[in-house]
Motif scaffolding. Structure first.
Motif, PDB file in Angstrom:
ATOM      1  N   VAL A  77       8.854 -10.735  -8.730  1.00 43.78           N
ATOM      2  CA  VAL A  77       9.542 -11.208  -7.527  1.00 43.78           C
ATOM      3  C   VAL A  77      10.995 -10.731  -7.587  1.00 43.78           C
ATOM      4  N   ALA A  78      11.387  -9.928  -6.635  1.00 51.12           N
ATOM      5  CA  ALA A  78      12.759  -9.427  -6.586  1.00 51.12           C
ATOM      6  C   ALA A  78      13.731 -10.574  -6.302  1.00 51.12           C
ATOM      7  N   PRO A  79      14.997 -10.433  -6.725  1.00 54.67           N
ATOM      8  CA  PRO A  79      15.987 -11.457  -6.349  1.00 54.67           C
ATOM      9  C   PRO A  79      15.951 -11.678  -4.840  1.00 54.67           C
ATOM     10  N   ILE A  80      15.844 -12.925  -4.433  1.00 50.89           N
ATOM     11  CA  ILE A  80      15.660 -13.243  -3.022  1.00 50.89           C
ATOM     12  C   ILE A  80      16.933 -12.928  -2.234  1.00 50.89           C
ATOM     13  N   THR A  81      16.754 -12.346  -1.055  1.00 50.63           N
ATOM     14  CA  THR A  81      17.869 -12.079  -0.155  1.00 50.63           C
ATOM     15  C   THR A  81      18.104 -13.302   0.717  1.00 50.63           C
ATOM     16  N   TYR A  82      19.258 -13.948   0.544  1.00 51.34           N
ATOM     17  CA  TYR A  82      19.617 -15.136   1.328  1.00 51.34           C
ATOM     18  C   TYR A  82      20.753 -14.796   2.288  1.00 51.34           C
ATOM     19  N   ASP A  83      20.638 -15.314   3.509  1.00 53.75           N
ATOM     20  CA  ASP A  83      21.716 -15.149   4.488  1.00 53.75           C
ATOM     21  C   ASP A  83      21.379 -16.050   5.671  1.00 53.75           C
ATOM     22  N   GLY A  84      22.226 -16.004   6.698  1.00 54.03           N
ATOM     23  CA  GLY A  84      21.894 -16.722   7.917  1.00 54.03           C
ATOM     24  C   GLY A  84      20.589 -16.197   8.492  1.00 54.03           C
ATOM     25  N   SER A  85      19.768 -17.087   9.028  1.00 54.75           N
ATOM     26  CA  SER A  85      18.454 -16.677   9.536  1.00 54.75           C
ATOM     27  C   SER A  85      18.562 -15.595  10.603  1.00 54.75           C
ATOM     28  N   SER A  86      19.550 -15.719  11.497  1.00 54.57           N
ATOM     29  CA  SER A  86      19.685 -14.716  12.554  1.00 54.57           C
ATOM     30  C   SER A  86      20.067 -13.350  11.984  1.00 54.57           C
ATOM     31  N   THR A  87      20.878 -13.338  10.934  1.00 53.40           N
ATOM     32  CA  THR A  87      21.251 -12.077  10.282  1.00 53.40           C
ATOM     33  C   THR A  87      20.022 -11.418   9.662  1.00 53.40           C
ATOM     34  N   LEU A  88      19.224 -12.210   8.968  1.00 50.84           N
ATOM     35  CA  LEU A  88      18.013 -11.676   8.341  1.00 50.84           C
ATOM     36  C   LEU A  88      17.025 -11.178   9.390  1.00 50.84           C
ATOM     37  N   ALA A  89      16.871 -11.926  10.480  1.00 54.44           N
ATOM     38  CA  ALA A  89      15.955 -11.517  11.543  1.00 54.44           C
ATOM     39  C   ALA A  89      16.379 -10.169  12.123  1.00 54.44           C
ATOM     40  N   THR A  90      17.667 -10.012  12.343  1.00 54.72           N
ATOM     41  CA  THR A  90      18.172  -8.736  12.868  1.00 54.72           C
ATOM     42  C   THR A  90      17.872  -7.598  11.905  1.00 54.72           C
ATOM     43  N   GLN A  91      18.076  -7.838  10.615  1.00 54.66           N
ATOM     44  CA  GLN A  91      17.800  -6.802   9.623  1.00 54.66           C
ATOM     45  C   GLN A  91      16.327  -6.413   9.632  1.00 54.66           C
ATOM     46  N   LEU A  92      15.454  -7.387   9.742  1.00 56.54           N
ATOM     47  CA  LEU A  92      14.018  -7.102   9.758  1.00 56.54           C
ATOM     48  C   LEU A  92      13.626  -6.311  11.001  1.00 56.54           C
ATOM     49  N   VAL A  93      14.130  -6.733  12.150  1.00 54.48           N
ATOM     50  CA  VAL A  93      13.814  -6.029  13.390  1.00 54.48           C
ATOM     51  C   VAL A  93      14.331  -4.592  13.346  1.00 54.48           C
ATOM     52  N   GLU A  94      15.439  -4.382  12.638  1.00 53.62           N
ATOM     53  CA  GLU A  94      16.016  -3.039  12.545  1.00 53.62           C
ATOM     54  C   GLU A  94      15.390  -2.197  11.425  1.00 53.62           C
ATOM     55  N   GLY A  95      14.379  -2.769  10.726  1.00 53.30           N
ATOM     56  CA  GLY A  95      13.633  -1.960   9.772  1.00 53.30           C
ATOM     57  C   GLY A  95      13.767  -2.315   8.312  1.00 53.30           C
ATOM     58  N   ALA A  96      14.474  -3.387   7.968  1.00 53.41           N
ATOM     59  CA  ALA A  96      14.581  -3.783   6.564  1.00 53.41           C
ATOM     60  C   ALA A  96      13.194  -4.109   6.013  1.00 53.41           C
ATOM     61  N   ALA A  97      12.966  -3.763   4.750  1.00 53.74           N
ATOM     62  CA  ALA A  97      11.655  -3.953   4.130  1.00 53.74           C
ATOM     63  C   ALA A  97      11.598  -5.283   3.396  1.00 53.74           C
ATOM     64  N   ALA A  98      10.588  -6.085   3.693  1.00 50.85           N
ATOM     65  CA  ALA A  98      10.367  -7.355   3.004  1.00 50.85           C
ATOM     66  C   ALA A  98       8.910  -7.737   3.155  1.00 50.85           C
ATOM     67  N   ASP A  99       8.474  -8.650   2.300  1.00 56.75           N
ATOM     68  CA  ASP A  99       7.093  -9.135   2.350  1.00 56.75           C
ATOM     69  C   ASP A  99       6.986 -10.518   2.988  1.00 56.75           C
ATOM     70  N   VAL A 100       8.029 -11.352   2.830  1.00 55.31           N
ATOM     71  CA  VAL A 100       8.010 -12.738   3.306  1.00 55.31           C
ATOM     72  C   VAL A 100       9.341 -13.042   3.980  1.00 55.31           C
ATOM     73  N   PHE A 101       9.280 -13.796   5.069  1.00 55.01           N
ATOM     74  CA  PHE A 101      10.490 -14.269   5.745  1.00 55.01           C
ATOM     75  C   PHE A 101      10.388 -15.770   5.937  1.00 55.01           C
ATOM     76  N   ALA A 102      11.427 -16.492   5.497  1.00 58.64           N
ATOM     77  CA  ALA A 102      11.517 -17.937   5.701  1.00 58.64           C
ATOM     78  C   ALA A 102      12.790 -18.219   6.473  1.00 58.64           C
ATOM     79  N   SER A 103      12.647 -18.829   7.632  1.00 57.13           N
ATOM     80  CA  SER A 103      13.767 -19.067   8.534  1.00 57.13           C
ATOM     81  C   SER A 103      14.104 -20.557   8.583  1.00 57.13           C
ATOM     82  N   ALA A 104      15.339 -20.852   9.015  1.00 58.92           N
ATOM     83  CA  ALA A 104      15.761 -22.248   9.144  1.00 58.92           C
ATOM     84  C   ALA A 104      15.437 -22.831  10.507  1.00 58.92           C
ATOM     85  N   ASP A 105      14.829 -22.051  11.376  1.00 63.71           N
ATOM     86  CA  ASP A 105      14.374 -22.629  12.655  1.00 63.71           C
ATOM     87  C   ASP A 105      13.307 -21.748  13.283  1.00 63.71           C
TER      88      ASP A 105
END
Length: 273
Positions: A77-105
């Protein structure tokens, strides 16, 4: 932490475990296995696992990831990337690679789902509410949201999450309901930054989650907000459709929603979903 808060946190462990008999939010029921194991054996899960998670989940998800990795020796398990949920969502939509996303809302998770990036349906696994974080001893005598507004007799420096971040959206909901107008000295992109500014003395008060106050371990004092449950944040988690390790992602989601996962989350102050 007040005695009432300690009682509530302890009670959450039992409530969370019971609540997982039928979670809200349309997700499937979690594994009935209290260990969080599933049909996949430890030898079947290999490779890496990349997780993006809301900043407020940092302590709990570090613990969950450590337990999950210990159960599956072939998995890294790679070190988890933590940030504001909206920031992470934007990164994912723009192509960031991840296997799991956990949001605060749910609202932020919907951004990722609407982009076609979710494998299956998001699963709710926890809840959280805001409270006011102040300096130890509460030097401004803050008791309620009114004490943070422009009409307050004293004028503490207030820091909030930005409106697009789940904690900022929830804070604005509470201010609107209370009819309080607050002018923050800064708006942060995640709740950890809000807490840091209060801890360091850069701000006199900030709205953070009850779990953040608990994790601060006395570095800040938490002031409960009347009607805070009107802006309860529910946390969804999902495996991502383009993840490199879909089997591990699905198993991690199942583990988060297991009875063991519920106990870990409750120990960090999260409520049931």
């Amino acid at each position: 932490m007040t005695r009432t808060r300690r009682v509530l946190v302890a009670a959450s462990a039992a409530i969370l475990a019971v609540a997982f008999g039928g979670c809200a939010g349309g997700g499937t029921a979690p594994s009935a296995d209290p260990t969080g194991s599933s049909d996949a054996t430890t030898s079947e899960l290999r490779g890496g696992l990349t997780i993006f998670a809301a900043a407020s989940l940092s302590g709990a998800f570090d613990e969950l990831a450590a337990r999950f990795e210990a159960r599956h020796p072939g998995l890294d398990v790679a070190p988890i990337t933590y940030d504001g949920s909206s920031t992470l969502a934007t990164q994912l939509v723009e192509g960031a690679a991840a296997d799991v996303f956990a949001s605060a809302d749910d609202r932020t998770m919907a951004t990722v789902a609407d982009a076609g990036l979710i494998d299956g349906e998001p699963e709710t696994f926890a809840s959280n509410v805001l409270e006011i974080a102040v300096q130890p001893g509460n030097p401004f005598g803050i008791d309620a949201l009114d004490d943070l507004g422009a009409a307050a007799s004293a004028h503490p420096l207030v820091v909030l999450c930005a409106p697009e971040v789940p904690c900022g959206h929830a804070a604005q909901t509470l201010f609107d309901r209370a009819g309080v107008d607050v002018t923050p000295v800064s708006e942060e992109q995640n709740v950890s930054a809000v807490l840091t500014k209060v801890r360091s003395g850069e701000a006199d008060a900030g709205l953070v989650y009850v779990t953040d106050v608990q994790a601060a371990d006395g570095a800040v004092e938490g002031i409960g907000i009347d009607g805070a449950d009107a802006a309860t944040n529910t946390y969804p988690v999902a495996a991502l459709a383009d993840g490199a390790n879909p089997s591990a992602a699905r198993e991690f989601v199942r583990f988060v929603r297991s009875a063991e996962g519920a106990e870990v989350l409750a120990s960090f102050g999260f409520g049931p979903p």
